[in-house]
Scaffold this motif. Structure first.
Motif, PDB file in Angstrom:
ATOM      1  N   ARG A  17      -5.770  -1.364  -1.463  1.00 44.99           N
ATOM      2  CA  ARG A  17      -5.872  -0.395  -0.361  1.00 44.99           C
ATOM      3  C   ARG A  17      -7.335  -0.060  -0.162  1.00 44.99           C
ATOM      4  O   ARG A  17      -8.054   0.224  -1.126  1.00 44.99           O
ATOM      5  CB  ARG A  17      -5.130   0.898  -0.714  1.00 44.99           C
ATOM      6  N   ALA A  18      -7.768  -0.081   1.058  1.00 42.93           N
ATOM      7  CA  ALA A  18      -9.199   0.089   1.297  1.00 42.93           C
ATOM      8  C   ALA A  18      -9.446   1.010   2.470  1.00 42.93           C
ATOM      9  O   ALA A  18      -8.569   1.242   3.307  1.00 42.93           O
ATOM     10  CB  ALA A  18      -9.841  -1.271   1.556  1.00 42.93           C
ATOM     11  N   ASP A  19     -10.658   1.491   2.512  1.00 46.06           N
ATOM     12  CA  ASP A  19     -11.128   2.327   3.611  1.00 46.06           C
ATOM     13  C   ASP A  19     -11.372   1.429   4.824  1.00 46.06           C
ATOM     14  O   ASP A  19     -11.714   0.260   4.690  1.00 46.06           O
ATOM     15  CB  ASP A  19     -12.443   2.985   3.162  1.00 46.06           C
ATOM     16  N   THR A  20     -11.200   1.988   6.024  1.00 47.91           N
ATOM     17  CA  THR A  20     -11.346   1.126   7.212  1.00 47.91           C
ATOM     18  C   THR A  20     -12.776   1.096   7.747  1.00 47.91           C
ATOM     19  O   THR A  20     -13.125   0.195   8.512  1.00 47.91           O
ATOM     20  CB  THR A  20     -10.393   1.568   8.329  1.00 47.91           C
ATOM     21  N   GLY A  21     -13.598   2.068   7.374  1.00 52.25           N
ATOM     22  CA  GLY A  21     -15.019   2.041   7.765  1.00 52.25           C
ATOM     23  C   GLY A  21     -15.224   1.933   9.265  1.00 52.25           C
ATOM     24  O   GLY A  21     -14.411   2.450  10.046  1.00 52.25           O
ATOM     25  N   PRO A  22     -16.295   1.241   9.685  1.00 53.14           N
ATOM     26  CA  PRO A  22     -16.644   1.215  11.109  1.00 53.14           C
ATOM     27  C   PRO A  22     -15.693   0.386  11.978  1.00 53.14           C
ATOM     28  O   PRO A  22     -15.776   0.435  13.200  1.00 53.14           O
ATOM     29  CB  PRO A  22     -18.055   0.611  11.128  1.00 53.14           C
ATOM     30  N   ILE A  23     -14.788  -0.377  11.359  1.00 56.04           N
ATOM     31  CA  ILE A  23     -13.818  -1.130  12.172  1.00 56.04           C
ATOM     32  C   ILE A  23     -12.740  -0.185  12.688  1.00 56.04           C
ATOM     33  O   ILE A  23     -12.245  -0.323  13.792  1.00 56.04           O
ATOM     34  CB  ILE A  23     -13.177  -2.271  11.337  1.00 56.04           C
ATOM     35  N   GLY A  24     -12.366   0.791  11.880  1.00 57.31           N
ATOM     36  CA  GLY A  24     -11.374   1.775  12.288  1.00 57.31           C
ATOM     37  C   GLY A  24      -9.961   1.368  11.933  1.00 57.31           C
ATOM     38  O   GLY A  24      -9.725   0.326  11.331  1.00 57.31           O
ATOM     39  N   GLY A  25      -9.005   2.225  12.291  1.00 58.92           N
ATOM     40  CA  GLY A  25      -7.598   1.942  12.039  1.00 58.92           C
ATOM     41  C   GLY A  25      -7.071   2.670  10.821  1.00 58.92           C
ATOM     42  O   GLY A  25      -7.783   3.422  10.160  1.00 58.92           O
ATOM     43  N   ASP A  26      -5.788   2.448  10.533  1.00 60.45           N
ATOM     44  CA  ASP A  26      -5.179   3.262   9.487  1.00 60.45           C
ATOM     45  C   ASP A  26      -4.528   2.443   8.378  1.00 60.45           C
ATOM     46  O   ASP A  26      -3.914   2.988   7.474  1.00 60.45           O
ATOM     47  CB  ASP A  26      -4.164   4.215  10.089  1.00 60.45           C
ATOM     48  N   LEU A  27      -4.635   1.112   8.436  1.00 58.76           N
ATOM     49  CA  LEU A  27      -4.068   0.290   7.376  1.00 58.76           C
ATOM     50  C   LEU A  27      -5.077  -0.808   7.079  1.00 58.76           C
ATOM     51  O   LEU A  27      -5.555  -1.476   7.991  1.00 58.76           O
ATOM     52  CB  LEU A  27      -2.746  -0.329   7.841  1.00 58.76           C
ATOM     53  N   SER A  28      -5.397  -0.966   5.824  1.00 57.76           N
ATOM     54  CA  SER A  28      -6.449  -1.926   5.486  1.00 57.76           C
ATOM     55  C   SER A  28      -6.337  -2.321   4.020  1.00 57.76           C
ATOM     56  O   SER A  28      -6.035  -1.490   3.164  1.00 57.76           O
ATOM     57  CB  SER A  28      -7.813  -1.276   5.755  1.00 57.76           C
ATOM     58  N   HIS A  29      -6.563  -3.586   3.749  1.00 56.46           N
ATOM     59  CA  HIS A  29      -6.663  -4.061   2.373  1.00 56.46           C
ATOM     60  C   HIS A  29      -7.934  -4.885   2.216  1.00 56.46           C
ATOM     61  O   HIS A  29      -8.282  -5.682   3.090  1.00 56.46           O
ATOM     62  CB  HIS A  29      -5.469  -4.942   1.979  1.00 56.46           C
ATOM     63  N   GLU A  30      -8.588  -4.672   1.083  1.00 56.56           N
ATOM     64  CA  GLU A  30      -9.646  -5.589   0.676  1.00 56.56           C
ATOM     65  C   GLU A  30      -9.070  -6.550  -0.343  1.00 56.56           C
ATOM     66  O   GLU A  30      -8.208  -6.176  -1.140  1.00 56.56           O
ATOM     67  CB  GLU A  30     -10.799  -4.818   0.011  1.00 56.56           C
ATOM     68  N   PHE A  31      -9.573  -7.771  -0.329  1.00 54.78           N
ATOM     69  CA  PHE A  31      -9.216  -8.744  -1.357  1.00 54.78           C
ATOM     70  C   PHE A  31     -10.399  -8.847  -2.308  1.00 54.78           C
ATOM     71  O   PHE A  31     -11.514  -9.181  -1.889  1.00 54.78           O
ATOM     72  CB  PHE A  31      -8.857 -10.091  -0.727  1.00 54.78           C
TER      73      PHE A  31
END
Lengths: 443, 443
Positions: free
Chosen positions: B196-210
């Motif tokens: 689970r990751a922060d969305t930063g400057p891309i935005g949005g509410d769901l994000s994963h980093e690999f």
């Protein structure tokens, strides 16, 4: 690929601002989209062709002994100050300042950077000969970008750089690229004529442009018509051998761009019925420029006699993205593009005349699978469009073969096979049609 | 490739300014050369690895149904004014002015441009779902570029963009990329954990980093240790089917980057002996951000009910050039790199212990030809270097196999075969050694 899952935005109307046929067809067939003046995005179909052109260029460079590297798009200005070209290059160079106020530029060419790479690693005659190339995006801030990818600002170029001990071996390197270029363009279905050319801002005293004759060419050219159909030496050439006779065979006949044209010599050397004056598109340009960069940039190697001297260099460019325009100029008709097989984005198109009809869908799936297995990468039009529109699209995008499959034919065990280049049509069984396409492929 | 014709500038000394092992090894093994802060040229060996990484990324994107395009490196500023990000992006965006005083920028990412492409061609729910990706050079003007290609300024990224009718189908698109990423990294020999990751400057509410775990990682991460060896679903996954169970299997276990970490939840959800806190390298990042770009940029499609509404979007990045650093961080020893077979620049190295000795040269040529024919693309060290230096270089550049051929062994009908990963050595006949390498290859 199933068209229903692809992105193929064909246009019915001819775009008003596109002046030449290749630009019109690239827009109409959904190959490119303009993002800014002279800056294009490559849509899925266009990118497939671009990659095929690039791969042919790469294979022929490798065959001639050149080694692939990849230099970055941005370069430090200081490198260009070493050669003296930073101030000399003019407004076509896109100059950039980064957040730390350092001067960068978007590379329009790479003589300086590759010379710096060479001098860092190669110090002895034992490291020679070397030819380093890369295929990378370049930027030239053209004052009036036009003709689509023919004179764009951001464009894909293959540029090779040769390093040799002396002029004689540098000329041998030049000859290797001369022959590699003939083979490269021939594989794409182009008749390219090498012509004596001006060296321009690259410098040097020996240079040839490789020119495709086309009415829409930007420059006027003059040559002996025998050069047009002379053909390429082919892949069996021994690049370790002496290529001078093959080069001489071409350079013995008159061929010159406008800047180098000498009307008196042209008349003296060329029989009247072979004097061709036409318009041409430059797709490649090669230069021998000796120590123009190696001397100021101190790219020296130790000779067998123990002395350090600057290396002799040449550079060799191919306009990879421009080639797509040149190929279309040479291969099209009123209905659209006719891709030479070697650069066709798909090997064959399958038209499903009644998507949703179980028998037709099954026959199309069968053809799709057989052609895929044979490595032909078919495009299956499985959309609900009406037949007329499907035929027009398939002609427009110019795949070598069209396999037309509909419910009526299937009842009689027949499909229609059309060869795009000749418009020949034939009714035959599905299995025979697939076999014909596979057999018709150039090995 | 014969080493005498190649360019492989290995360094004996450890470069002083390289702080992490992958950066040091990339410089020492002659993979890259710095041209400016955070800007690298890819030397022949490095480019070969880069292309293999890129091709794996491409194949897995295609398998998941994404369509490849290629957007230009430079973008018009006006496009970013539409989304409001032109002013918001800050100093990492490299801003450029052309000769006509028009504002351009070197794309750090492509949400705006791809949205403009989509809205131009796709107007109906029938055009959905779509996922368009490209693999292109990006520029981010990092204030402090470091760690070689790990945090460079000009870097190669794969970025995909999905377009869907509603949130549910956008989440299915998100899941396809989630699974494609697991398969992508596994093929390169990497154990990537989705967090689970922060969305930063891309935005949005769901994000994963690999994330790849590595001591030199830039960020701290927290996860259930069971995730590390969970493996990837593999190529048999049905991307047209429901991938939610496969995603849930991973997201059910705790895994979060520092910004998203919740210590209390971590303790509550994860048994103490499985609580892993480590450093990690981000190699991929995926986002679902709904209508963040499609609403302001008016990328609308007509729904089956006849109403126009903005599409739901996600974006999906892989750091292609950074992956080379991550792979080296995960695969090296004191002697150098140990490439996973899938990304190795050459399939095997052949060491000629006495170049110029006719029998040794002949045996090397025979091995070279047999391995080439089998598609293994060997590198033959045919230089006059002494054996010790050749062994060191071959270990440093990390090809999976080393075939050592010298006059003494040949008299006894033996060559030495060494597996780089295990340092196991074996004496056997040339034919057996070649057969062993061919058989040892992953199909």
């Amino acid at each position: 690929m199933r068209l229903s899952r692809f992105l193929l935005p064909v246009l019915k109307e001819t775009p008003a601002d596109a002046q030449i046929v290749s630009h019109r067809l690239m827009l109409r067939a959904g190959l490119i989209r303009q993002e800014a003046a002279g800056i294009y995005a490559w849509l899925p179909l266009g990118l497939k062709v671009l990659r095929k052109i690039e791969q042919i260029v790469r294979e022929e460079q490798n065959r001639a002994g050149a080694i692939e590297i990849l230099m970055p798009t941005l370069q430090p200005a200081d490198l260009w100050r070493e050669s003296g070209r930073y101030d000399a290059y003019g407004k076509e160079m896109l100059r950039i300042t980064d957040r730390h106020k350092r001067d960068l530029l978007y590379g329009p060419t790479n003589e300086e950077m590759v010379t710096a790479i060479f001098r860092n690693y190669c110090k002895s005659y034992k490291d020679l000969p070397k030819n380093l190339y890369h295929i990378q995006w370049k930027f030239r801030d053209e004052i009036r970008p036009r003709f689509g990818v023919m004179r764009g600002r951001e464009f894909l170029m293959k540029d090779a750089y040769s390093f040799d001990l002396d002029e004689a071996s540098a000329r041998a390197a030049y000859n290797r690229m001369f022959i590699a270029y003939l083979n490269t363009f021939a594989r794409m279905g182009l008749k390219a004529v090498p012509m004596r050319a001006d060296t321009g801002p690259i410098g040097g005293d020996l240079s040839h442009e490789f020119i495709i004759l086309a009415e829409t060419g930007e420059s006027e050219v003059f040559c002996d018509s025998q050069l047009i159909d002379m053909g390429a030496p082919g892949p069996e050439v021994d690049f370790d051998g002496d290529l001078q006779p093959l080069v001489d065979q071409r350079t013995a006949l008159y061929a010159a761009t406008e800047e180098m044209h000498d009307a008196a010599r042209f008349e003296a050397e060329t029989p009247a019925d072979r004097r061709l004056s036409a318009r041409g598109i430059e797709v490649g340009h090669i230069f021998y420029f000796g120590t123009k960069y190696s001397a100021p940039m101190k790219a020296h190697v130790t000779h067998p006699d123990g002395q350090d001297r600057p290396v002799h260099m040449g550079s060799y460019g191919v306009g990879v993205s421009r080639l797509m325009g040149a190929i279309i100029e040479a291969h099209h008709d009123d209905n659209g593009i006719i891709w030479p097989e070697a650069v066709a984005p798909f090997g064959a198109g399958i038209i499903n005349l009644k998507a949703g009809d179980p028998d037709t869908d099954a026959a199309c799936a069968q053809a799709y699978e057989a052609l895929s297995l044979a490595g032909l990468e078919p495009l299956l039009d499985d959309t609900p469009e009406r037949p007329g529109a499907k035929f027009a699209t398939m002609d427009l995008i110019g795949l070598p073969w069209q396999l037309v499959i509909g419910p009526r034919g299937i009842k009689e065990g027949k499909v229609e096979l059309k060869r795009r280049a000749t418009a020949e049509r034939e009714e035959l069984s599905l299995a025979d049609a697939v076999a014909r396409i596979i057999a018709g492929r150039t090995p």
